[in-house]
Design a protein around this motif. Structure first.
Motif, short mmCIF file in Angstrom:
data_model
loop_
_atom_site.label_atom_id
_atom_site.label_comp_id
_atom_site.label_asym_id
_atom_site.label_seq_id
_atom_site.Cartn_x
_atom_site.Cartn_y
_atom_site.Cartn_z
N PRO A 121 30.91 35.48 59.98
CA PRO A 121 30.86 35.00 58.59
C PRO A 121 32.18 35.26 57.88
N PRO A 122 32.60 34.34 57.03
CA PRO A 122 33.83 34.57 56.28
C PRO A 122 33.63 35.65 55.22
N GLN A 123 34.71 36.28 54.84
CA GLN A 123 34.66 37.25 53.75
C GLN A 123 35.24 36.60 52.51
N VAL A 124 34.46 36.61 51.45
CA VAL A 124 34.91 36.08 50.17
C VAL A 124 34.65 37.15 49.11
N PHE A 125 35.44 37.09 48.05
CA PHE A 125 35.33 38.07 46.97
C PHE A 125 35.37 37.32 45.65
N ILE A 126 34.71 37.88 44.65
CA ILE A 126 34.70 37.25 43.33
C ILE A 126 35.24 38.21 42.29
N ASP A 127 36.02 37.67 41.38
CA ASP A 127 36.54 38.43 40.25
C ASP A 127 36.46 37.50 39.06
N GLY A 128 35.54 37.77 38.14
CA GLY A 128 35.30 36.87 37.01
C GLY A 128 34.77 35.54 37.52
N SER A 165 38.66 28.31 41.55
CA SER A 165 38.20 28.58 40.19
C SER A 165 36.83 27.95 39.99
N LEU A 166 35.89 28.75 39.52
CA LEU A 166 34.54 28.27 39.25
C LEU A 166 34.42 27.95 37.77
N PRO A 167 33.54 27.02 37.40
CA PRO A 167 33.40 26.66 35.99
C PRO A 167 33.02 27.87 35.13
N THR A 168 33.69 28.03 34.02
CA THR A 168 33.41 29.14 33.12
C THR A 168 32.09 28.94 32.37
#
Length: 92
Positions: free
Chosen positions: A22-29, A66-69
């Motif tokens: 599985p890929p590793q992804v991280f989220i910040d805000g 970038s994800l929708p705010t």
């Protein structure tokens, strides 16, 4: 992230293979970091009812998305690559 419903140990033909990592992804805000995803994928964000609220193409080794705010709360994310998908949960 975890692997989707397809069995990654079943190969075409009679030769089994190791499960795809599985890929590793991280989220910040509202930024999803994907710099080590080694394949092109479709990113989907699903709400609590399972409806897709956001989708985009992510090229291999793209550093971030970038994800929708406008999104707020808990969501399932899916990275889809061919017959495979990886999923996890995020809080925005």
């Amino acid at each position: 992230m975890q692997t989707g419903k397809y069995d990654p140990t079943v190969a075409s033909g009679d030769h089994p293979r190791s499960p795809m990592q599985p890929p590793q992804v991280f989220i910040d805000g509202h930024t999803l970091y994907t710099q080590y995803v080694p394949f092109d994928a479709t990113l989907e964000i699903l709400d609590g009812s399972g409806s897709v609220v956001f989708t985009t193409f992510v090229a291999a080794y793209t550093p971030s998305v970038s994800l929708p705010t406008t999104l707020s709360g808990d969501y399932q994310i899916r990275l889809i690559e061919g017959y495979w998908y990886f999923y996890g949960w995020i809080h925005l």
